[in-house]
Design an enzyme around this catalytic site. Structure first.
Site: not given
Length: 639
Positions: A163, A237, A638
């Protein structure tokens, strides 16, 4: 002497010209990578293991074969090209056998025809795909007890995040106020050191931190001032996804004096291994991402979290999932690593997913059962529904409604689109103060040149009791999300409700023959939008979530494969963010702070700047963001 100097200058300029035309190519060559090599190459013994075993990447068998493959890559390039006419960026040895190289298109053609070369593909870009959720998923009463409770769930599991990096100072990744983390012998990754602070990015919770940017640098897309030549998250992010999957349990989330709950990762005791290959301004390049995945599997991660996907189906391969990126994922699965990838954000249209691999888990985004809603009570008794993460107007009193266009200091400022409420200096504070300011949601909000955040700042600076932002025109499928603000505020998204507001305001406002307002008679109050409402309609596929079925080629032909594989919460999720994050206008510079200064020993604390002074080394700006798309959509999170 002059001739010699001229020759040197010519050579330098010619080399710059050649490299200036160069591009990054991913090359695969004949021969098996470490994961699947079963012997027979120049006497090197087999390195492949059974499917239920993991390769010992530190063994002499593996390291010697790895050196052998890299030497062959270097020999191939050395035989074909002069030394200074190319630059090898990476050697891929563990999951695929190949390398990334910076060469010209003409050199790429030569390489394509060379014996032993299987494929030569031009590198392509990829893009990023982000408190109640554990309860919604049933984790506290279901999975967590079987894993030793919330304080042990995920123990010794290593999740690798390919990421945008991580902000290690966030309390979601802290290790100072949790049970001590022991060593994880199976993990062999390294921790880079912050070039500015000279401190390691690892702390026990974070056990690996590396960055990959060779392709981005070669493509001249990398800017060290904003992208950071380290695992530091320059976007937000990566911190967001890591906190959702493996952030510490019970971290209080407080913003503008209101606590929204306590955040937790879905596996709060899992370890975090960071492989930064995505960047704020340009996304990333496949050559860097493949290198990150290759390294993560080599290091011994158990799970790979990929919130990354291509901008479009690969145009250079006949089949979407037989390119170097997806073949690398196949090898990772063969190595025993569970791989989860976000489906993408191209919904609600069919064939928009960007996760093509049949062998990995593709996760679509769902809406969970939590909604943040608000309402505007008008003086005529009508109640207009809207959204807004804001407090209610004060007390039981009503407030006068004043439209921005009616409180201008000078009519000439109409060129500034005053109804957007972006410029407080063009509005009359004497007329706005103590009243509710009415603003219009124009196309500027869609393009990002106007923001709800700025409306809130304008209203606050003028002393308004609150603000209303009314949508009078909207395109089909437009998605609105609640934005955290510190004063009472609401966005009316339904055009018919907005017209009800406009009609009420116009009929209750008296004007002279020139149209100038004589008196404001319309009144209203703004409700409390801070408390979530739980619905029983969940889960539902989010409107923006990419749809299948899978496609097999660039012409979007069906691949006879259903994708995505599963659905997971992927909208309106509170999770960590980085102070450097500037992903959209409403969150530029926004720091949603954690009310934890006492437990971390702060002596001085600023809510506005998230700054904290204390002796504890963890105490740095700590920020949260509520995610509004499925950028971070992964299984077990989540999202």
């Amino acid at each position: 002497m002059i001739a010699a100097e001229f020759l040197c200058i010519f050579i330098v300029l010619f080399t710059i010209f050649i490299l200036g035309r160069a591009e990054v190519y991913i090359v695969t060559v004949e021969g098996e990578p470490i994961i699947s090599y079963r012997g027979g190459d120049n006497g090197f013994e087999a390195t492949a293991v059974e499917s239920d075993e993991k390769i010992d990447t530190t063994s002499e068998l593996v390291t010697s074969y790895a050196r052998h493959l890299e030497k062959k890559h270097d020999m191939l390039l050395g035989l074909l090209f002069e030394r200074d006419t190319y630059k090898k960026l990476y050697s891929y040895k563990h999951l695929i056998n190949g390398f990334a190289v910076h060469i010209t298109p003409d050199q790429a053609e030569i390489l394509q025809r060379a014996p032993g070369v299987k494929s030569v593909e031009r590198d392509w870009k990829v893009r990023r795909l982000t408190t109640h959720t554990p309860e919604f998923l049933g984790l506290p009463t279901g999975v967590w007890p079987t894993g030793g409770g919330f304080d042990r769930a995920g123990e010794d599991i290593v999740i690798g995040f390919v990421d945008s990096g991580i902000y290690p100072h966030h309390p979601s990744f802290g290790s100072h106020h949790t049970d001590p983390y022991g060593p994880v012998p199976k993990y062999r990754g390294k921790c880079e050191v912050d070039p500015d602070t000279k401190r390691s990015f690892c702390n026990g919770k974070i056990i690996g931190a590396q960055h990959f940017a060779e392709a981005a640098i070669a493509a001249r897309a990398f800017n060290p001032a904003v992208d950071f030549a380290s695992p530091l998250d320059g976007d937000g992010h990566g911190s967001h996804t890591a906190a959702i999957a493996a952030g510490n349990n019970g971290i209080p989330v407080r913003m503008h004096g209101h606590e929204f709950g306590r955040a937790s990762g879905m596996a709060p005791r899992a370890r975090i291994a960071v492989y930064k290959a995505l960047y704020r301004l340009f996304g990333g390049f496949v050559a860097d991402v493949v290198a990150a995945i290759d390294q993560a599997v080599h290091d011994g991660v158990d799970i790979l979290s990929l919130s990354v996907g291509p901008n479009s189906p690969p145009a250079t391969t006949k089949t979407t999932f037989l390119n170097p990126f997806d073949v690398t994922l196949l090898a990772a699965v063969k190595a025993g690593v569970f791989v989860a990838q976000a489906a993408g954000n191209g919904g609600p249209f069919p064939k928009t997913l960007v996760s093509y691999s049949p062998w990995i888990t593709t996760v679509a985004a769902a809406i969970d059962d939590r909604r943040y809603k608000n309402h505007l009570n008008l003086g005529n008794g009508k109640i207009l529904a809207g959204i807004g993460l804001s407090p209610a107007t004060h007390g039981n009193r009503t407030f006068t409604l004043v439209a921005a266009n009616d409180v201008l200091l000078d009519s000439s400022v109409m060129k500034y689109s005053a109804s957007d409420c972006q410029r407080p200096e063009v509005l009359n504070k004497n007329l706005v103060e103590g009243n509710i300011l009415l603003c219009g949601y124009s196309f500027n909000f869609v393009t990002g040149t106007a923001s709800i955040k700025k409306v809130s700042e304008t209203a606050k600076s003028l002393g308004a009791a609150g603000f209303v932002l009314a949508v009078e025109n909207v395109s089909p499928g437009t998605k609105f999300d609640p934005v955290p603000v510190g004063i009472p505020g609401i966005l009316i998204t339904d055009v018919t409700k907005s017209m009800d507001l406009v009609d009420y305001y116009n009929t209750s406002t008296t004007r002279d023959w020139t149209g100038r307002v004589k008196s404001f008679k319309g009144t209203g109050t703004i409700g409390d939008g801070l408390m979530p409402i739980l619905h029983k309609s969940a889960p539902q596929v989010a409107l923006f979530s990419a749809r299948g079925p899978n496609i097999k080629d660039f012409s979007f032909q069906d691949a006879d494969l259903l994708k995505p594989d599963i659905l997971a919460p992927g909208s309106l999720i509170w999770a960590a963010w980085s102070p450097n994050g500037t992903d959209e206008a409403n969150f530029v510079g926004k720091r949603i702070c954690l009310d934890i200064w006492n437990q971390y020993g702060c002596t001085t604390y600023s809510r506005d700047s998230c700054s904290c002074e204390a002796e504890a080394p963890l105490l740095e700006p700590s920020c949260y963001k509520i995610s509004i798309d499925d950028h971070n959509n992964e299984v077990g999170q989540s999202k």
